[in-house]
Scaffold this active site. Structure first.
Site, PDB file in Angstrom:
ATOM      1  N   GLY A  69       0.835  -1.196   0.000  1.00  0.00           N
ATOM      2  CA  GLY A  69       0.000   0.000   0.000  1.00  0.00           C
ATOM      3  C   GLY A  69       0.872   1.248   0.000  1.00  0.00           C
ATOM      4  O   GLY A  69       0.554   2.240  -0.650  1.00  0.00           O
ATOM      5  N   THR A  70       1.969   1.179   0.727  1.00  0.00           N
ATOM      6  CA  THR A  70       2.879   2.331   0.791  1.00  0.00           C
ATOM      7  C   THR A  70       3.416   2.668  -0.591  1.00  0.00           C
ATOM      8  O   THR A  70       3.425   3.830  -1.007  1.00  0.00           O
ATOM      9  CB  THR A  70       4.048   2.012   1.756  1.00  0.00           C
ATOM     10  OG1 THR A  70       3.504   1.739   3.042  1.00  0.00           O
ATOM     11  CG2 THR A  70       5.024   3.163   1.840  1.00  0.00           C
ATOM     12  N   SER A 197      -3.826  -2.800  -0.434  1.00  0.00           N
ATOM     13  CA  SER A 197      -2.750  -3.650   0.085  1.00  0.00           C
ATOM     14  C   SER A 197      -3.325  -5.003   0.512  1.00  0.00           C
ATOM     15  O   SER A 197      -4.325  -5.047   1.237  1.00  0.00           O
ATOM     16  CB  SER A 197      -2.118  -2.943   1.289  1.00  0.00           C
ATOM     17  OG  SER A 197      -1.204  -3.789   1.929  1.00  0.00           O
ATOM     18  N   HIS A 199      -2.233  -7.499   2.538  1.00  0.00           N
ATOM     19  CA  HIS A 199      -2.173  -8.042   3.915  1.00  0.00           C
ATOM     20  C   HIS A 199      -3.217  -7.430   4.830  1.00  0.00           C
ATOM     21  O   HIS A 199      -3.411  -7.883   5.958  1.00  0.00           O
ATOM     22  CB  HIS A 199      -0.758  -7.901   4.498  1.00  0.00           C
ATOM     23  CG  HIS A 199      -0.394  -6.526   4.970  1.00  0.00           C
ATOM     24  ND1 HIS A 199      -0.551  -6.131   6.271  1.00  0.00           N
ATOM     25  CD2 HIS A 199       0.139  -5.460   4.326  1.00  0.00           C
ATOM     26  CE1 HIS A 199      -0.120  -4.884   6.415  1.00  0.00           C
ATOM     27  NE2 HIS A 199       0.301  -4.450   5.235  1.00  0.00           N
ATOM     28  N   THR A 235      10.536  -7.824 -11.694  1.00  0.00           N
ATOM     29  CA  THR A 235       9.862  -9.102 -11.941  1.00  0.00           C
ATOM     30  C   THR A 235       8.663  -9.234 -11.011  1.00  0.00           C
ATOM     31  O   THR A 235       8.771  -8.987  -9.807  1.00  0.00           O
ATOM     32  CB  THR A 235      10.845 -10.264 -11.701  1.00  0.00           C
ATOM     33  OG1 THR A 235      11.967 -10.070 -12.556  1.00  0.00           O
ATOM     34  CG2 THR A 235      10.199 -11.606 -11.983  1.00  0.00           C
ATOM     35  N   CYS A 324       1.755   1.679  12.273  1.00  0.00           N
ATOM     36  CA  CYS A 324       3.082   2.178  11.918  1.00  0.00           C
ATOM     37  C   CYS A 324       3.594   3.184  12.921  1.00  0.00           C
ATOM     38  O   CYS A 324       4.785   3.395  13.034  1.00  0.00           O
ATOM     39  CB  CYS A 324       3.040   2.822  10.538  1.00  0.00           C
ATOM     40  SG  CYS A 324       2.269   1.748   9.355  1.00  0.00           S
TER      41      CYS A 324
HETATM   42  C1  LIG Z   1      -4.628   3.515   5.180  1.00  0.00           C
HETATM   43  C2  LIG Z   1      -3.334   2.813   4.919  1.00  0.00           C
HETATM   44  N1  LIG Z   1      -2.601   3.156   3.859  1.00  0.00           N
HETATM   45  C3  LIG Z   1      -1.440   2.550   3.564  1.00  0.00           C
HETATM   46  C4  LIG Z   1      -0.948   1.543   4.358  1.00  0.00           C
HETATM   47  C5  LIG Z   1       0.356   0.903   4.001  1.00  0.00           C
HETATM   48  O1  LIG Z   1       0.172  -0.354   3.471  1.00  0.00           O
HETATM   49  P1  LIG Z   1       1.393  -1.408   3.473  1.00  0.00           P
HETATM   50  O2  LIG Z   1       1.498  -1.945   4.872  1.00  0.00           O
HETATM   51  O3  LIG Z   1       1.000  -2.460   2.478  1.00  0.00           O
HETATM   52  O4  LIG Z   1       2.604  -0.661   3.056  1.00  0.00           O
HETATM   53  C6  LIG Z   1      -1.658   1.166   5.498  1.00  0.00           C
HETATM   54  C7  LIG Z   1      -1.108   0.150   6.418  1.00  0.00           C
HETATM   55  O5  LIG Z   1      -1.034   0.335   7.614  1.00  0.00           O
HETATM   56  C8  LIG Z   1      -2.895   1.801   5.776  1.00  0.00           C
HETATM   57  O6  LIG Z   1      -3.632   1.470   6.839  1.00  0.00           O
END
Ligand SMILES: Cc1ncc(COP(=O)(O)O)c(C=O)c1O
Length: 385
Positions: A69-70, A197, A199, A235, A324
């Site tokens: 997601g990041t 994302s 996970h 890849t 995080c």
């Molecule tokens: C709203 C939101 N955006 C982005 C992310 C980041 O996703 P990833 O853990 O796959 O980098 C998170 C994860 O905590 C999230 O809750």
């Protein structure tokens, strides 16, 4: 153990793991290779792309697989801003974004872009009018997350998207918190870019995707072999991509059997129980516009971290604020921007339910939480607790 931190991450669904394993064992071919095992890997990736696209109402060509997601948020924001640099330098974002978008915006400021951060109201809602007021003639990009990862508040994305379109401004939403928990349709949401994302909804870690509306151009962040139509080289993570698509199927099946309602029932039972048994607790976030599995509250007079550690000793996993930022004792930027005081922001706890939780577990939490809060308050320097 009672796991109530599904917004941090989820266990991998057994069906997802089963779908992935062949691509980690015998199906190891490179998806660009032209012999049979390469072609099979390519076919698996493209089938997964179609499944994910169908899940969010997109076309397969509009899906870019990423590592997280990041990365999706970074590709969306930096990629769109850099592509549009000659058109303007102004970006509208919000004060409640996840670190992924917050930090990407800060990086863009260092590269000469200007960012206006719209604040939410006290319920955590970002108002379309506030976004409209922030738009300038040189605004090139609007970024508003779909559901907030701390409060679960669902933002009025369709309205903001319609406004962005009316002004010809590219619109990104970070839907990492909501995809897989409530149905998402990129057409109804009027978005150009949407991050997700795996996970976060029973898929594997290290795989994400970005929806890129047809015609929306981005500058790549990662250059190399030209994978993902030159938008993200490297890849492909074949097993992860297959796992992400399977997680979408599992989510669809969960929607069909009414899982969001079951989650809401458990969440509401916990909320009611806490209100009844723990005095001086404040719920954070809009009462109805919230994800069904998410409860965020502030316990007055004590630190959320202390409650979390005591719950952990009782075998209950919850979180304070976003995953995080736990480990740091900074008060939540989301709650502060909603106008909560620093002590209330520090006293916040987030419970997020998932498919394996039961109402019996809610009762178990309600058995221990009031005692933990009372004990911590007895130790607190503020005597009235
Ligand atoms: C709203 C939101 N955006 C982005 C992310 C980041 O996703 P990833 O853990 O796959 O980098 C998170 C994860 O905590 C999230 O809750």
């Amino acid at each position: 153990m009672i796991y109530l931190d599904h917004a941090a991450t989820t266990p991998i669904d057994a069906r997802v793991l089963d779908a992935m394993l062949p691509w980690l064992k015998e199906g190891y071919g490179h998806p660009f290779s032209l012999y049979v095992i390469g072609r099979e890997a390519r076919h698996a990736v493209e089938r997964a792309r179609e499944r994910l696209a169908a899940f969010i109402g997109a076309r397969a060509t509009e899906i870019v697989f990423t590592s997280s997601g990041t990365e999706s948020c970074n590709l969306a924001l930096k990629g769109a801003a850099e592509h549009l640099r000659r058109k303007g330098h102004h970006i509208v974002s919000t004060a409640i974004e996840h670190q992924a978008a917050l930090k990407a915006c800060e990086a863009l400021e260092r590269r000469g872009f200007e960012v206006t951060r719209v604040k939410p109201d006290e319920d955590g809602l970002v108002h379309p009018d506030a976004v409209r007021a922030a738009i300038r003639p040189d605004t090139i990009l609007i970024n508003v997350m779909h559901a907030n990862n701390e409060t679960g508040v669902i933002q009025p994305i369709a309205e903001i998207g319609a406004m962005a379109r009316e002004h010809g401004i590219v619109f990104h939403t970070d839907a990492a918190m909501s995809v897989g928990w409530i149905p998402i349709d990129v057409e109804k949401l009027n978005v150009d870019l949407l991050s997700l994302s795996a996970h976060k909804f029973y898929g594997p870690k290290g795989i994400g995707a970005l929806y890129v509306r047809r015609g929306c151009r981005l500058q790549a962040l990662i250059d190399g072999g030209g994978q993902e139509r030159n938008r993200r080289s490297g890849t492909e993570n074949v097993a992860g991509i297959v796992g992400l698509a399977q997680a979408c199927e599992c989510a669809e099946e969960a929607f069909r059997r009414g899982e969001p309602e079951r989650l809401r029932t458990m969440r509401d039972a916990l909320e009611r129980g806490i209100r009844e048994r723990v005095p001086n607790v404040l719920i954070n976030g809009h009462p109805t516009r919230r994800l069904p599995h998410c409860l965020n509250l502030s316990v007055m007079g004590i630190e959320g971290e202390a409650v979390m550690l005591e719950l952990d000793r009782a075998g209950i996993c919850v979180s304070t604020g976003s995953a995080c930022s736990s480990g740091s004792l900074d008060p939540s930027h989301v709650l502060l921007s909603m106008g909560r005081s620093i002590p209330l922001a520090r006293g916040s706890l987030r419970f997020t339910f998932g498919r394996d939780n039961t109402l019996g577990e809610v009762e178990q939490v309600l058995d221990v939480l009031p005692r933990i809060v009372a004990q911590l308050r007895a130790l607190s320097p503020v005597s009235e607790w």
